[in-house]
Every structure is written in C-alpha cells, then in structure tokens.
Write an enzyme that holds these catalytic residues in place. Structure first.
Site, PDB file in Angstrom:
ATOM      1  N   LYS A  91       0.832  -1.210   0.000  1.00 27.35           N
ATOM      2  CA  LYS A  91       0.000   0.000   0.000  1.00 27.35           C
ATOM      3  C   LYS A  91       0.864   1.256   0.000  1.00 27.35           C
ATOM      4  CE  LYS A  91      -2.172   3.474   2.130  1.00 27.35           C
ATOM      5  NZ  LYS A  91      -1.683   4.482   3.093  1.00 27.35           N
ATOM      6  N   ASP A 145      -6.020   0.629   0.551  1.00 22.17           N
ATOM      7  CA  ASP A 145      -6.086   0.664   2.006  1.00 22.17           C
ATOM      8  C   ASP A 145      -7.439   0.115   2.434  1.00 22.17           C
ATOM      9  OD1 ASP A 145      -8.063   2.551   1.714  1.00 22.17           O
ATOM     10  OD2 ASP A 145      -6.702   4.225   1.934  1.00 22.17           O
TER      11      ASP A 145
END
Length: 220
Positions: free
Chosen positions: A121, A139
């Site tokens: 991420k 996320d």
DNA sequence: ATCCCGAGGG
DNA sequence: CCCTCTGGAT
C-alpha cells in the site's frame, strides 16, 4: 449491471463533484512523502502533519535519519499510532536507503517494498504521488468501498486482488483520482459499520445497497 | 466504543 | 490465516 457501467457512474459522479482530489499529507520531496506515508498507518493525516515539521527539520534526509536511533526518533513521533514500531521502521528504512539505494527513494513498488515499514500500500502511494505512475494503493477504505459498490467481484478477497480488479477497468489517467475518491467516500459515507446509505449518491448502482438495504434486511 | 489512507511476525 | 503494535479524536 455490468462492471463497466458501475465504473462509469462512479467516475462521472466524482469527476463532477470532486474534480481535483489531493493527498492531505504535507511533504516537500519523495523522502518526506515516504516518511509521512509510513507514519500515516492507522492515524489521521492531520495528526501526521502535526509531527512532521519538527521531524523533517531534525532529519531532513535519509542520511541524518540513518545516523540517529529509535529512542530519538520516538520522541518526535510519540503522538502517532504505533510509535515504537514506526521508529524502528523509519531507522531501518533510512539505513537501507543509505546502504543500498544511494540515499534515493526507489521508483518501483518492488524496490520500495524491500524497505522496512513499507508494504504494498505504502509503495503504491509513493510511486503514484511522486513518480506519477498509475498505481492503485488499496487501504482499508479502497478495499471495503470497491467491494460494496461492486467495482470488483466479491471473490476479490485480498488487497492485491482488489488492486488488480480496479486497474483492469480504470483508465490510467484516473487511477490516482479514483484512489482518493474511494477514500473520500469510505471516510464520510461508506463507513465501515452502518454505512450512510440514505445520504449516499451512488445507491443507484451500488451492489451492497442492492443486496442488503434495498431488500429491507438492513436499515440504517 | 470506534475509527484513523498498515506492516511484520507467528 | 490471525495476532500485535498503540495514540488521539469523536
């Protein structure tokens, strides 16, 4: 409804209403962005922006950070979530940058992920924001909202699967914006528990609404 | 109480 | 796969 049509409705709405979404993290160069994103896990951007000015003044580059220690870094970031872990990550990251990357921020997800504290991420955020690559950082918001809206199949049960599902349909020039749009929607409307479906502008094509709320099984 | 733009380790 | 890390705002 076809996925292609869901994407069109999603993109049309946000293009009209939030044409220029931006990162709220404050940074002046790739190094500062990388540090800010590492710190931002499970923490609001506002909180991060409160601690980074002093942190960047004391550690303006990977070299100065690498030469410090976890105890000192901790004093600068003690008010964010997981200050112990993040102090270790920042020191380890800086030292690897100095030793293996000539003190420069790598430009690929693969290399970035070698750094301590940098997962997929964070790596995707860095290449997306700093290097203008069409990378989708998944996320908790992006993951949840994409699945609820039906932008990705429910069988996409990992962040990586959701990432691939989104990239398959998003035009490259909209990937960066779509990332922020999904987060905006997840933060204010499509919240984790008891999503605010009555105020949601996207229920006409939302799979979650179709499957749960519309049928009356869920009231919110 | 619940949530914040997760990552590493077991 | 699950667990832990862990502060502040609402």
């Amino acid at each position: 409804m076809l996925k292609k049509d869901r994407f069109k409705l999603f993109l049309d709405y946000f293009t009209r209403n939030f044409p220029e979404p931006e990162t709220e993290l404050h940074y002046r160069n790739p190094y500062e962005l990388l540090v800010a994103v590492i710190l931002s896990a499970q923490c609001t951007d506002k909180r991060i922006n409160l601690v980074t000015p002093l942190l960047f003044e004391r550690f303006p580059d990977p070299q100065s950070l690498a030469a410090s220690n976890v105890e000192e870094v901790f004093t600068y970031i003690k008010s964010v979530s997981y200050p112990n872990n993040k102090s270790k990550h920042l020191i380890g990251m800086a030292r690897m940058l100095v030793e293996h990357f000539n003190s420069e921020i790598p430009a690929t997800v693969e290399e970035l992920q070698k750094l301590p504290g940098v997962g997929r991420k964070t790596a995707n955020v860095v290449v997306s924001v700093v290097y203008n690559q069409p990378a989708m950082a998944v996320d908790t918001h992006v993951f949840r909202v994409s699945r609820r809206l039906g932008l990705v199949p429910m069988t996409a049960s990992t962040p990586l699967a959701v990432e691939m599902g989104l990239l398959k349909y998003l035009p490259k020039f909209l990937v960066y914006k779509a990332h922020h749009w999904l987060i905006l929607h997840g933060r204010y409307i499509c919240i984790a528990r008891n999503p605010k479906c009555p105020e949601c502008p996207l229920t006409s094509f939302c799979k979650y609404f179709e499957d749960n709320v519309k049928t009356g099984l869920l009231q919110s």
